[in-house]
Every structure is written in structure tokens, then in C-alpha cells.
Motif scaffolding. Structure first.
Motif, PDB file in Angstrom:
ATOM      1  N   UNK A 120       0.849  -1.265   0.030  1.00  0.00           N
ATOM      2  CA  UNK A 120      -0.180  -0.031  -0.016  1.00  0.00           C
ATOM      3  C   UNK A 120       0.940   1.268   0.065  1.00  0.00           C
ATOM      4  N   UNK A 121       1.839   1.320   0.669  1.00  0.00           N
ATOM      5  CA  UNK A 121       2.814   2.279   0.714  1.00  0.00           C
ATOM      6  C   UNK A 121       3.499   2.863  -0.602  1.00  0.00           C
ATOM      7  N   UNK A 122       3.534   1.872  -1.628  1.00  0.00           N
ATOM      8  CA  UNK A 122       3.996   1.970  -2.918  1.00  0.00           C
ATOM      9  C   UNK A 122       3.084   2.782  -3.550  1.00  0.00           C
ATOM     10  N   UNK A 123       1.627   2.916  -3.453  1.00  0.00           N
ATOM     11  CA  UNK A 123       0.632   3.643  -4.226  1.00  0.00           C
ATOM     12  C   UNK A 123      -0.225   4.764  -3.469  1.00  0.00           C
ATOM     13  N   UNK A 124      -0.026   4.717  -1.973  1.00  0.00           N
ATOM     14  CA  UNK A 124      -0.693   5.718  -1.217  1.00  0.00           C
ATOM     15  C   UNK A 124       0.060   6.457  -0.706  1.00  0.00           C
ATOM     16  N   UNK A 125      -0.194   7.802  -0.461  1.00  0.00           N
ATOM     17  CA  UNK A 125       0.553   8.591   0.138  1.00  0.00           C
ATOM     18  C   UNK A 125       0.373   8.652   1.607  1.00  0.00           C
ATOM     19  N   UNK A 126       1.186   9.281   2.538  1.00  0.00           N
ATOM     20  CA  UNK A 126       1.065   8.885   4.026  1.00  0.00           C
ATOM     21  C   UNK A 126      -0.402   9.408   4.378  1.00  0.00           C
ATOM     22  N   UNK A 128      -3.051   9.164   2.909  1.00  0.00           N
ATOM     23  CA  UNK A 128      -4.391   8.420   2.286  1.00  0.00           C
ATOM     24  C   UNK A 128      -4.190   7.137   2.764  1.00  0.00           C
ATOM     25  N   UNK A 129      -3.258   6.813   3.856  1.00  0.00           N
ATOM     26  CA  UNK A 129      -3.118   5.750   4.370  1.00  0.00           C
ATOM     27  C   UNK A 129      -4.173   5.484   5.493  1.00  0.00           C
ATOM     28  N   UNK A 130      -5.296   5.430   5.034  1.00  0.00           N
ATOM     29  CA  UNK A 130      -6.410   5.374   6.056  1.00  0.00           C
ATOM     30  C   UNK A 130      -7.640   4.775   5.348  1.00  0.00           C
ATOM     31  N   UNK A 131      -8.376   3.813   5.809  1.00  0.00           N
ATOM     32  CA  UNK A 131      -9.416   3.049   5.092  1.00  0.00           C
ATOM     33  C   UNK A 131     -10.620   3.893   4.721  1.00  0.00           C
ATOM     34  N   UNK A 132     -10.914   5.085   5.137  1.00  0.00           N
ATOM     35  CA  UNK A 132     -11.916   6.000   4.956  1.00  0.00           C
ATOM     36  C   UNK A 132     -11.387   7.013   3.682  1.00  0.00           C
ATOM     37  N   UNK A 133     -10.044   7.162   3.262  1.00  0.00           N
ATOM     38  CA  UNK A 133      -9.671   7.798   2.251  1.00  0.00           C
ATOM     39  C   UNK A 133     -10.011   7.447   1.043  1.00  0.00           C
ATOM     40  N   UNK A 138     -10.665   3.638  -3.732  1.00  0.00           N
ATOM     41  CA  UNK A 138     -10.663   3.565  -5.142  1.00  0.00           C
ATOM     42  C   UNK A 138      -9.712   1.987  -5.396  1.00  0.00           C
ATOM     43  N   UNK A 139      -8.789   1.740  -4.527  1.00  0.00           N
ATOM     44  CA  UNK A 139      -7.864   0.784  -4.795  1.00  0.00           C
ATOM     45  C   UNK A 139      -8.284  -0.534  -4.206  1.00  0.00           C
ATOM     46  N   UNK A 140      -9.672  -0.555  -3.487  1.00  0.00           N
ATOM     47  CA  UNK A 140      -9.995  -1.470  -2.834  1.00  0.00           C
ATOM     48  C   UNK A 140     -11.045  -2.005  -3.789  1.00  0.00           C
TER      49      UNK A 140
END
Length: 200
Positions: A120-126, A128-133, A138-140
Motif C-alpha cells: 500500500x505504501x507504494x501507491x498511497x501517500x501518507x 491517504x493511508x487510512x481506510x476511509x480515504x 478506489x484501490x479496494x
């Protein structure tokens, strides 16, 4: 040609297309099923397979068999709708649901869960690292979005109070345990499909 692929058990012409032609793209059943790739799946590809690999069977489509392409009583079936893609959330998060499966060969099923934090850290910014972002959602997978928090809540803890690491860990634990129970339910059945893991 096949010496580098020893796990090939059969050749399959398509994935869910025959099922789709019958039930999804032809709801009124008025169109002929001789559409699209039917010539490829039913004639061309099997002829090529018989010529290049005559010792291995050819299966027109997965799922396929019986009166319904995705029926449980003949051929193979994809067992998503009764379980992980069901509208009833309780069916998605309880392993007992798999005791109902009557399929002789379930060629597709599963439980979807969150991937590893490092991925996840490869495609989400810090941020965005939360399930409600929005980016996380979009990636789920669509069915994972509501299932994982419901499963965590039922089996482990309130997902609202968890760190991202804990959320991922509990989501993956749910995925692994439920997937294991599903395999056991299929493995312990008798061939007639009526005996469940709980009855043994």
C-alpha cells in the motif's frame, strides 16, 4: 512446448463468457447464443488444442456444465454470489456459509482482504493511508470495502479504533481464517455434496 508448464491439467476456452451469454448479456433469452467468441470457444480453440496437445482435455468455459453454466450439480462452478458477493453481509463474514456449497468442483471462490502495508505504501501517500480515504477506497475491491470492517468488528475489534497496521493485520487474519474454513468445508464433503464439515 508444455515441458515448462507441468501443472496444466486441461485447456479452458474462456472464463465466464458462456455464463454471461446465457444469463447476463441475454436477459430475455431471445438472442441466439452464437454470439461473440462462441465460434472461438466451441470450434476453433478446441481444434487447435486437439492438434497441439491431444492428451489433455478441453473445457469450453469455466464455469460450465449441466442445465445452468454456473450450476452446482454438474461441471464446475464459481461460488462467489452465495458467499463473498452476497448482499447479506452476515453471509460474507461467516464461514458456515460454505457448508451450503454443493459444487463438485468449485473453480473460483475466495475471500478478499487488504494487501500488505508495504504494498500500500507504494501507491498511497501518507495522508491517504487510512481506510476511509478516497484513494484507499478506489484501490479496494468493491465487495471488500464494507466486508473487511464488518468482519473485523464481528471477529476481533471495533475497526474505528485501530491503527492502519492493526486494521490490515485483522483484515488479513479474517481472510486467511475464513479461506481456510472454506477449503475445509469443501474438503470434508462427501461426493453427493450433502455432508458438511460441521456434521463430521
Amino acid at each position: 512446448m508444455l515441458r515448462h508448464h507441468p501443472s496444466i491439467a486441461l485447456w479452458c476456452g474462456n472464463n465466464e463468457c458462456t455464463w454471461g451469454f446465457r444469463d447476463w448479456w441475454n436477459p430475455d433469452k431471445r438472442k441466439s447464443l452464437e454470439l461473440g467468441g462462441q465460434h472461438l470457444y466451441n470450434r476453433l480453440i478446441p481444434d487447435i488444442c486437439r492438434h497441439l496437445d491431444p492428451h489433455r482435455p478441453y473445457w469450453v468455459s469455466s464455469p460450465s456444465g449441466g442445465d445452468e453454466p454456473n450450476g452446482e450439480l454438474a461441471g464446475d462452478c464459481h461460488w462467489w454470489s452465495p458467499f463473498f458477493m452476497n448482499s447479506d453481509m452476515q453471509r460474507r463474514i461467516r464461514h458456515e456459509t460454505f457448508d451450503e456449497c454443493r459444487g463438485r468442483f468449485v473453480s473460483e471462490y475466495g475471500v478478499i482482504g487488504p494487501c500488505h502495508l508495504e504494498s500500500m505504501q507504494q501507491y498511497l501517500t501518507p495522508e491517504e493511508m487510512r481506510p476511509d480515504s478516497l484513494a484507499w477506497r478506489i484501490h479496494t475491491n468493491t465487495f471488500e470495502q464494507e466486508t473487511v470492517p464488518a468482519a473485523i468488528r464481528r471477529h476481533y475489534a471495533d475497526p474505528e479504533g485501530l491503527s492502519v497496521t492493526e486494521y490490515i493485520r485483522y483484515g488479513q487474519m479474517f481472510q486467511a481464517i475464513i479461506h481456510g474454513h472454506a477449503m475445509e468445508a469443501l474438503r470434508f464433503r462427501k461426493c453427493d455434496g450433502r455432508t458438511t464439515a460441521r456434521e463430521r
